[in-house]
Design a protein around this motif. Structure first.
Motif, PDB file in Angstrom:
ATOM      1  N   LEU A  64       0.445  -0.892  -0.118  1.00 21.87           N
ATOM      2  CA  LEU A  64      -0.302   0.256  -0.088  1.00 21.87           C
ATOM      3  C   LEU A  64       0.759   1.367   0.384  1.00 21.87           C
ATOM      4  CD1 LEU A  64      -2.640  -0.909   2.786  1.00 21.87           C
ATOM      5  CD2 LEU A  64      -3.159  -0.962   0.092  1.00 21.87           C
ATOM      6  N   VAL A  65       1.992   0.887   0.587  1.00 24.18           N
ATOM      7  CA  VAL A  65       2.999   2.219   0.423  1.00 24.18           C
ATOM      8  C   VAL A  65       2.905   2.264  -0.830  1.00 24.18           C
ATOM      9  CG1 VAL A  65       4.917   2.884   1.434  1.00 24.18           C
ATOM     10  CG2 VAL A  65       3.803   2.438   2.974  1.00 24.18           C
ATOM     11  N   ILE A  66       4.113   1.531  -1.872  1.00 27.16           N
ATOM     12  CA  ILE A  66       4.306   1.502  -2.536  1.00 27.16           C
ATOM     13  C   ILE A  66       3.022   2.013  -4.019  1.00 27.16           C
ATOM     14  CG2 ILE A  66       4.636   0.500  -5.382  1.00 27.16           C
ATOM     15  CD1 ILE A  66       6.473  -1.449  -3.490  1.00 27.16           C
ATOM     16  N   VAL A  67       2.156   2.164  -3.208  1.00 21.75           N
ATOM     17  CA  VAL A  67       0.561   2.486  -4.345  1.00 21.75           C
ATOM     18  C   VAL A  67      -0.071   3.690  -4.104  1.00 21.75           C
ATOM     19  CG1 VAL A  67      -2.129   2.231  -4.504  1.00 21.75           C
ATOM     20  CG2 VAL A  67      -0.647  -0.125  -4.662  1.00 21.75           C
ATOM     21  N   LEU A  68       0.215   4.165  -2.866  1.00 19.81           N
ATOM     22  CA  LEU A  68       0.003   5.698  -2.146  1.00 19.81           C
ATOM     23  C   LEU A  68       1.071   6.629  -2.620  1.00 19.81           C
ATOM     24  CD1 LEU A  68      -1.606   5.815   0.815  1.00 19.81           C
ATOM     25  CD2 LEU A  68      -2.862   5.846  -0.653  1.00 19.81           C
ATOM     26  N   GLY A  69       2.208   5.647  -2.936  1.00 25.57           N
ATOM     27  CA  GLY A  69       3.331   6.742  -3.154  1.00 25.57           C
ATOM     28  C   GLY A  69       3.686   7.030  -5.039  1.00 25.57           C
ATOM     29  N   THR A  70       3.201   6.089  -5.777  1.00 21.55           N
ATOM     30  CA  THR A  70       2.712   6.669  -6.963  1.00 21.55           C
ATOM     31  C   THR A  70       1.434   6.788  -7.827  1.00 21.55           C
ATOM     32  OG1 THR A  70       3.774   4.332  -7.394  1.00 21.55           O
ATOM     33  CG2 THR A  70       2.448   5.205  -8.955  1.00 21.55           C
ATOM     34  N   ILE A  71       0.627   6.896  -6.187  1.00 20.53           N
ATOM     35  CA  ILE A  71      -0.965   7.650  -7.092  1.00 20.53           C
ATOM     36  C   ILE A  71      -0.150   9.413  -6.873  1.00 20.53           C
ATOM     37  CG2 ILE A  71      -2.728   8.693  -6.484  1.00 20.53           C
ATOM     38  CD1 ILE A  71      -3.450   5.804  -5.819  1.00 20.53           C
ATOM     39  N   ILE A  72       0.413   9.797  -5.799  1.00 21.17           N
ATOM     40  CA  ILE A  72       0.868  11.111  -5.438  1.00 21.17           C
ATOM     41  C   ILE A  72       1.816  11.721  -6.412  1.00 21.17           C
ATOM     42  CG2 ILE A  72       2.466  12.481  -3.984  1.00 21.17           C
ATOM     43  CD1 ILE A  72       1.307  10.957  -1.384  1.00 21.17           C
ATOM     44  N   GLY A  73       2.976  10.730  -6.507  1.00 21.63           N
ATOM     45  CA  GLY A  73       3.452  11.182  -8.090  1.00 21.63           C
ATOM     46  C   GLY A  73       2.872  11.075  -9.448  1.00 21.63           C
ATOM     47  N   VAL A  74       1.911  10.812  -9.748  1.00 21.82           N
ATOM     48  CA  VAL A  74       1.042  11.344 -10.828  1.00 21.82           C
ATOM     49  C   VAL A  74      -0.329  12.695 -10.733  1.00 21.82           C
ATOM     50  CG1 VAL A  74      -1.722  10.318 -12.294  1.00 21.82           C
ATOM     51  CG2 VAL A  74       0.367   8.407 -11.602  1.00 21.82           C
ATOM     52  N   ILE A  75       0.190  12.611  -9.347  1.00 18.82           N
ATOM     53  CA  ILE A  75      -0.750  13.807  -9.225  1.00 18.82           C
ATOM     54  C   ILE A  75       0.650  14.914  -9.407  1.00 18.82           C
ATOM     55  CG2 ILE A  75      -2.105  15.020  -7.587  1.00 18.82           C
ATOM     56  CD1 ILE A  75      -3.272  12.208  -6.291  1.00 18.82           C
ATOM     57  N   LEU A  76       0.900  14.689  -9.224  1.00 15.22           N
ATOM     58  CA  LEU A  76       1.959  15.907  -9.145  1.00 15.22           C
ATOM     59  C   LEU A  76       2.631  15.778 -10.373  1.00 15.22           C
ATOM     60  CD1 LEU A  76       4.638  15.062  -6.003  1.00 15.22           C
ATOM     61  CD2 LEU A  76       3.142  17.117  -6.081  1.00 15.22           C
ATOM     62  N   GLU A  77       2.400  14.886 -11.142  1.00 13.01           N
ATOM     63  CA  GLU A  77       3.010  14.884 -12.253  1.00 13.01           C
ATOM     64  C   GLU A  77       2.239  15.834 -13.284  1.00 13.01           C
ATOM     65  OE1 GLU A  77       3.718  12.250 -17.123  1.00 13.01           O
ATOM     66  OE2 GLU A  77       4.003  10.975 -14.561  1.00 13.01           O
ATOM     67  N   LYS A  78       0.510  15.092 -12.982  1.00 17.27           N
ATOM     68  CA  LYS A  78      -0.712  15.574 -14.069  1.00 17.27           C
ATOM     69  C   LYS A  78      -0.897  16.985 -14.106  1.00 17.27           C
ATOM     70  CE  LYS A  78      -0.899  11.877 -16.166  1.00 17.27           C
ATOM     71  NZ  LYS A  78      -0.274  11.373 -17.725  1.00 17.27           N
ATOM     72  N   SER A 299     -10.081   9.994  -8.724  1.00 12.68           N
ATOM     73  CA  SER A 299      -9.969   8.600  -9.230  1.00 12.68           C
ATOM     74  C   SER A 299      -9.722   8.761 -10.662  1.00 12.68           C
ATOM     75  CB  SER A 299     -11.742   8.890  -9.883  1.00 12.68           C
ATOM     76  OG  SER A 299     -12.820   9.015  -8.605  1.00 12.68           O
ATOM     77  N   LYS A 300      -9.568   9.019 -11.045  1.00  9.99           N
ATOM     78  CA  LYS A 300      -8.730   9.203 -12.719  1.00  9.99           C
ATOM     79  C   LYS A 300      -7.661   8.751 -12.182  1.00  9.99           C
ATOM     80  CE  LYS A 300      -7.893  10.820 -17.307  1.00  9.99           C
ATOM     81  NZ  LYS A 300      -8.183  11.642 -18.335  1.00  9.99           N
ATOM     82  N   ARG A 301      -6.988   9.562 -11.383  1.00 10.62           N
ATOM     83  CA  ARG A 301      -5.404   9.962 -11.477  1.00 10.62           C
ATOM     84  C   ARG A 301      -5.148   8.512 -10.415  1.00 10.62           C
ATOM     85  NH1 ARG A 301      -5.484  12.785 -14.486  1.00 10.62           N
ATOM     86  NH2 ARG A 301      -5.219  14.574 -14.595  1.00 10.62           N
ATOM     87  N   ILE A 302      -6.200   7.861  -9.365  1.00  6.16           N
ATOM     88  CA  ILE A 302      -6.115   6.873  -8.421  1.00  6.16           C
ATOM     89  C   ILE A 302      -6.011   5.877  -9.772  1.00  6.16           C
ATOM     90  CG2 ILE A 302      -7.141   5.469  -7.231  1.00  6.16           C
ATOM     91  CD1 ILE A 302      -8.029   7.462  -5.568  1.00  6.16           C
ATOM     92  N   GLY A 303      -6.840   5.512 -10.679  1.00  2.95           N
ATOM     93  CA  GLY A 303      -6.875   4.174 -11.274  1.00  2.95           C
ATOM     94  C   GLY A 303      -5.666   4.834 -12.132  1.00  2.95           C
ATOM     95  N   GLU A 304      -4.989   5.700 -12.705  1.00  2.00           N
ATOM     96  CA  GLU A 304      -3.662   5.725 -13.090  1.00  2.00           C
ATOM     97  C   GLU A 304      -2.276   5.420 -12.557  1.00  2.00           C
ATOM     98  OE1 GLU A 304      -5.101   9.943 -16.415  1.00  2.00           O
ATOM     99  OE2 GLU A 304      -4.079  10.491 -14.762  1.00  2.00           O
ATOM    100  N   GLY A 305      -2.767   5.849 -10.935  1.00  2.00           N
ATOM    101  CA  GLY A 305      -1.743   5.413 -10.399  1.00  2.00           C
ATOM    102  C   GLY A 305      -1.590   3.851 -10.768  1.00  2.00           C
ATOM    103  N   LEU A 306      -3.008   3.592 -10.444  1.00  2.00           N
ATOM    104  CA  LEU A 306      -2.458   1.748  -9.792  1.00  2.00           C
ATOM    105  C   LEU A 306      -2.434   0.631 -11.095  1.00  2.00           C
ATOM    106  CD1 LEU A 306      -6.311   1.581  -8.174  1.00  2.00           C
ATOM    107  CD2 LEU A 306      -4.052   1.415  -7.153  1.00  2.00           C
TER     108      LEU A 306
END
Length: 452
Positions: A64-78, A299-306
């Motif tokens: 879950l740590v990897i998932v949350l870190g990845t989603i944060i990265g996607v939001i920052l990128e987009k 929700s879209k960013r979560i999907g992209e992060g997943l």
């Protein structure tokens, strides 16, 4: 010695399958786990249980740590936060230190954003600064790449270092990994910067004919594509709030109880747990969402992060399965005593990670696989203490930098976006990663002399 030959054969299988046959690292590690289990004589009816427990065990507290870190990265990128961070650094360093500016930008941006994506996002800024400051784009490219590459391999919440820390028993104590990783990554960035400065006057093989004004216009167009950019505070907050919470949580757990033993200490300890800290960071990152449909965007960013996190999770889990198989065999005692006799100690994780990185190209795969392989050997290597595990993570990170060449996607991102021919990219970028990796490992070794 037969046990060691089996291990070398399994490692050879991993290298050949991922580099020559391009087999996905997840499937390769899974098959390698079965090969090792049968070769070492594990009971056939126990093999599946060992592999499943190893796969689930590592993901149970680090997934879950990897998932949350990845989603944060996607939001920052987009959201354009990376652009805001870059502009903030440029405003403070100005035109005085162009390559240093690019290295610092890369160092900061790659903590949450993958280095490949970070380079693509910042390429126009780098080209604009190179034109305006009359510095070779080659030097600017290498400086940016070195900054991005350093934090990508050393500092959580980037998935590779998180997975390595988890495999080595530091998943619940990422604060010390972040602190040590920041120091080692800074040294690696400076080493890469010094190498980049050798190319300050190098002419690219393929110079474009754009004027500085045209390059700047391209950069402004990219900035405009993000709409209203976030403020520096909002851009940096999703990175540094969770890092600060994790570090405070680590301090709260010190035996000296610096925050006492009451509600304040419990609060810091709770929010300092990596999962809780990154969840807070994710909520902070929602402030970067724009428009009226924020729930839909979220929700879209979560999907992209997943989507981004899924292969990393699978590789991490397969690495955990491989490590569990090795732990169930006597290879740890045998290989540990052999390596202890050779006296290579902390260099062993570096050598294995560098071999895997150079052979198959992925730093993340090198971090995950090496940490899973080394974990059972820590007692025999004299590294079975918290500090020993920490330095092992750093040594693996140094190896995972060594080196970026033609089988690494980052090599092609840097060379193609920088318009460098392959021969020049090898001289500039690949050699820079060699300098970074070796320098970082030497620093880790010096730390080991003092701390172990």
């Amino acid at each position: 010695m037969d046990l060691i030959f089996i291990l070398l054969a399994v490692i050879g299988f991993i290298v050949i399958a991922t580099s020559k046959f391009k087999l996905h690292a997840f499937f390769t590690l899974l098959i390698a786990s079965y090969i090792a289990a049968f070769a070492y004589g594990l009971a056939p009816l126990e093999i599946a249980k060992v592999i499943a427990s190893g796969f689930g065990g590592i993901l149970s507290y680090i997934g879950l740590v990897i998932v949350l870190g990845t989603i944060i990265g996607v939001i920052l990128e987009k959201s354009g936060a990376a652009i805001t961070m870059a502009d903030w650094v440029v405003d403070r360093l100005g035109d005085r230190y162009p390559t240093l500016t690019m290295a610092i930008i890369g160092y900061i941006v790659s903590i949450p954003v993958f280095c490949d994506s970070g380079f693509v996002i910042l390429n126009s800024l780098k080209e604009s600064m190179a034109k305006r400051m009359t510095v070779s784009p080659v030097a600017m490219s290498v400086a940016l790449a070195c900054g991005l590459y350093a934090t990508h391999t050393f500092i959580p919440p980037t998935p590779g270092p998180i997975a390595a820390a988890g495999n080595l028993g530091l998943g619940s104590n990422l604060g010390i990994v972040i602190a040590m990783g920041a120091v080692i990554a800074l040294v690696a960035t400076i080493a890469g910067l010094i190498w980049a400065n050798r190319f300050k006057h190098t002419v690219r093989d393929e110079e474009d004919e754009q004027t500085p004004e045209q390059v700047l216009a391209d950069y402004q167009k990219i900035k405009a594509s993000y709409g209203t950019l976030p403020s520096p505070v909002m851009a940096f907050a999703p990175i540094f709030v969770p890092i600060l919470l994790i570090c405070l949580g680590s301090i709260a757990n010190f035996p000296s109880h610096p925050f006492g033993e009451g509600a304040l200490a419990e609060t810091f300890a709770f929010f300092g747990q990596p999962l809780n800290a990154l969840l807070v960071g994710l909520f902070v990152a929602t402030g970067l969402l724009k428009g009226n449909d924020k729930v839909e965007q979220f929700s879209k960013r979560i999907g992209e992060g997943l989507v981004v996190a899924a292969p990393i999770l699978l590789i991490t889990g397969a690495g955990g399965a491989f490590g569990a198989v090795l732990k169930a065999t006597p290879i740890g005692d045998t290989l540990g005593s052999s390596l202890s006799a050779l006296g290579i100690g902390i260099f062993m994780p570096f050598i294995v990670a560098a071999a895997l990185k150079s052979a198959q190209g992925s730093s993340t795969v090198a971090l995950v696989t090496t940490s899973a392989l080394v974990a059972p050997l820590l007692p025999e290597l004299g590294l079975d203490s918290e500090m020993g595990r920490l330095l092992t993570v750093m040594a693996i990170g140094a190896g995972a930098m060594t080196v970026s060449h033609a089988n690494d996607s980052f090599f092609w991102v840097v060379s193609q976006f920088s318009k460098m021919k392959v021969s020049l990219a090898y001289q500039a970028h690949t050699m820079a990663t060699l300098v970074q990796g070796v320098t970082a490992m030497l620093v880790v070794y010096l730390f080991s002399l003092v701390l172990l």
